[in-house]
Design an enzyme around this catalytic site. Sequence first.
Site, PDB file in Angstrom:
ATOM      1  N   PRO A 146     -25.677  19.832   3.709  1.00 27.44           N
ATOM      2  CA  PRO A 146     -26.461  18.781   3.063  1.00 27.44           C
ATOM      3  C   PRO A 146     -25.676  17.492   2.824  1.00 27.44           C
ATOM      4  O   PRO A 146     -26.229  16.402   2.931  1.00 27.44           O
ATOM      5  CB  PRO A 146     -26.896  19.433   1.746  1.00 27.44           C
ATOM      6  N   GLU A 378     -26.135  16.180  16.727  1.00 25.36           N
ATOM      7  CA  GLU A 378     -24.954  16.452  17.548  1.00 25.36           C
ATOM      8  C   GLU A 378     -24.159  15.179  17.830  1.00 25.36           C
ATOM      9  O   GLU A 378     -23.704  14.922  18.932  1.00 25.36           O
ATOM     10  CB  GLU A 378     -25.363  17.182  18.835  1.00 25.36           C
TER      11      GLU A 378
END
Length: 399
Positions: A146, A378
């Site tokens: 998070p 990514e």
Amino acid sequence: MSSSSRPRRPADPLDIVDVDSLLTDEERAVRATVRRVCDDLVEPHVAQWYEQGELPARELAAQLGRHGLLGMHLEGYGCAGMSSVDYGLACLELEASDSGIRSLVSVQGSLAMYAIHAFGSEAHKEEWLPQMAAGEAIGCFGLTEPDHGSDPASMRTRARRDGADWVLEGSKLWITNGSVADVAVVWADAGEEHGGIRGFVVPTDTPGFEAHEITHKMSLRASVTAELALSGVRLPGEAVLPGVTGMRGPLSCLTEARYGIVWGCLGAARSSLEVARRYSCERVQFGRPIGAFQLTQAKLARMSTELQLGRLLALHLGRRKDAVGLRPEQVSVGKYNNVTKALEICRTARTVLGASGISGELPVMRHANNLESVLTYEGTVEMHTLVIGQALTGEPAFR
């Protein structure tokens, strides 16, 4: 102008520089096979999956596994052992249907399976890889947290020794396949005395492991995304991946997965360009097809050129990967260029379609929305910019 003197369009208007001529017959056959699989399994349903925000991931994974698409570029353990170019072509066709479908395959094969294949014990490989290649087991890759996305080295998930066991505590966020996975490759800080960042093979039925699906997404709606919560997850000592320590482990997996994105995003771009090109030839305004107007042709020419340049870059990187391997900054160039250009193509295609471009009956807005996520995951475009900048100057600008 007589019909005989009119300039002829190329045989494939989406490949006017004949990039396909650089492919072998076998590579074209692989591409055609994946396209047929997508036409049969995905295309009839994907618009509805996206609209409903649901994906029958387990059923689809089993079908894709039967066709050898899961971990297809890995060797042994039930994997197909295909080339990097074959895998890239497959990613392109999968994402031409939807980025979420390519994400399912990419996370399964290039993150979870690759981590086990590259760094796992023989027992890990024998237990999980055949099941995952067949689509009988689904994997996920627990790295992002998070509070730590672009800076995974600062992760808060911890692994501590308790006798012969490991105990994991922490959470992971934005995890593709997370709530349908049978096994999770989870990265945690084990402390300097145990090698720092370590990877763990975590069966998802282990007590203390929970996965909560993330809903209300505006992008990648035909994809399963979850938050992982690890509370006192006790694992045997052999659950750790023995083949790597430190950030090299997860970063090398990300490099592997990013390579698939270099190809995959071009599928979304190709699909959007073809819809826009076809629409421009059929839509009549002011007494002629809008494709006959200079501004529309300028859009189509720009989109086509960027698509072909992206394909050439992807193919070059694929050939290099098969021959000698790729450096991380080379993959960053591919993701940075191809995703930004693919997103631009989708957005421009939407303008050619006018109001029809926002309709779910056509895939263009769906592709554009999906690529907003692909641009970020990514490695954000900003992080890949800095990777390239460091390669150019020798100066890291991350901190």
